[in-house]
Design a protein around this motif. Structure first.
Motif, short mmCIF file in Angstrom:
data_model
loop_
_atom_site.label_atom_id
_atom_site.label_comp_id
_atom_site.label_asym_id
_atom_site.label_seq_id
_atom_site.Cartn_x
_atom_site.Cartn_y
_atom_site.Cartn_z
N ARG A 98 0.85 -1.20 0.00
CA ARG A 98 0.00 0.00 0.00
C ARG A 98 0.88 1.24 0.00
O ARG A 98 1.82 1.33 0.79
N HIS A 124 -7.39 -3.16 -6.05
CA HIS A 124 -6.39 -2.80 -5.04
C HIS A 124 -5.51 -1.64 -5.53
O HIS A 124 -5.26 -0.68 -4.80
N GLN A 128 -5.41 3.08 -4.76
CA GLN A 128 -4.26 3.85 -4.26
C GLN A 128 -3.97 5.09 -5.08
O GLN A 128 -3.01 5.81 -4.82
#
Ligand SMILES: C[S@@+](CC[C@H](N)C(=O)[O-])C[C@H]1O[C@@H](n2cnc3c(N)ncnc32)[C@H](O)[C@@H]1O
Length: 267
Positions: A98, A124, A128
């Protein structure tokens, strides 16, 4: 993750052929003000370093799971090149890494095919990005090349086939339509395309050496030195028949899938 770490020296033998798609990907990224960027699966980091010139204000992190690849990346970094405070490398798995802050651009060149479950992975990664942020990806999509069928059938006929996991030659790459629809479904505006490079190599043996540095790593990791040599020699014999030499050398057609997808701006 599959067995078999990366050998930076072996991987970098075909540096200019492997760098070309990275340059082609960068050319399609729209003009952006980038302050935070990441290169996922950065390998030896020499291509990551080019991003410093593209985005002079950016802080860039290169992420990779291979200690050996990152050792080379950090050696280059320690060699005193300019702007080193804007670039750092981190060892992590792309599937779970992350970013500490939202990213204006996330680049992944020739790495995401090593990570499974692309619907989940794209969610995912997109999660970000900053508003207006861009996801820029390139992956090989050339499993229709006869050299892969030759490697699979050689392994199936070999005395070691029980030792080699069924998924050893498997990578995850979906269709261009899958990426277009999945990214649009996540609210991004994707451009998806493919390019077939005709790599002119000195011999068919070079095709086998190319694969030994990437796709065949998980297979070679299950074999001892003699078995590796026997397998590569048998594959080279088949490659000689499949890829004849011509005036341009031995052509290795290599299809790659690209996408550049932009998030909507918040304003
Ligand atoms: C084919 S190399 C590409 C390196 C670099 N992007 C380039 O274009 O030269 C693939 C890289 O992805 C890394 N990689 C593969 N799976 C990964 C994962 N799950 N998490 C982090 N890095 C991964 C490998 O260690 C390797 O360095």
């Amino acid at each position: 993750m599959l067995k078999g770490d990366w050998d930076p020296q072996r991987y970098c033998q075909f540096r200019s052929e492997r760098a070309q798609p990275f340059h082609d990907l960068l050319h399609r990224i729209p003009p952006l003000r980038v302050q935070q960027a990441a290169d996922l699966g950065c390998g030896t980091g020499d291509l990551t370093r080019l991003l410093l010139d593209c985005w002079p204000e950016a802080r860039i992190v290169g992420v990779d799971s291979s200690a050996d690849m990152l050792r080379v990346a950090n050696q280059l970094q320690g060699a005193g090149a300019a702007n080193t405070d804007r670039l750092r490398f981190e060892r992590a798995d792309i599937a779970s890494w992350r970013a500490p802050e939202p990213l204006d651009c996330l680049v992944a060149n020739a790495s995401l095919h090593w990570v499974p479950e692309h619907a989940r992975l794209l969610r995912h990664l997109v999660g970000q990005l900053a508003p207006g942020g861009v996801l820029a990806v390139q992956m090989p999509r050339n499993r229709d090349q006869p050299i892969y069928r030759a490697a699979t059938s050689l392994l199936a006929e070999s005395p070691w086939c029980q030792r080699i996991a069924a998924e050893a030659l498997t990578v995850t790459v979906e269709s261009p339509a899958f990426y277009a629809h999945t990214l649009a479904g996540l609210g991004l505006q994707p451009a998806v395309w493919e390019t077939i490079y005709q790599h002119a190599l000195p011999s068919a043996a070079a095709i086998v050496e190319w694969l030994a540095g990437t796709t065949l790593r998980p297979v070679l990791a299950c074999l001892d030195a003699n078995e590796q040599a026997a397998f590569l020699a048998a594959l080279t014999t088949r490659a000689n028949a499949l890829y004849p030499a011509g005036p341009a050398g031995v052509l290795f057609p290599f299809r790659r899938l690209f996408f550049v997808a932009s998030c909507p701006d918040s304003g």
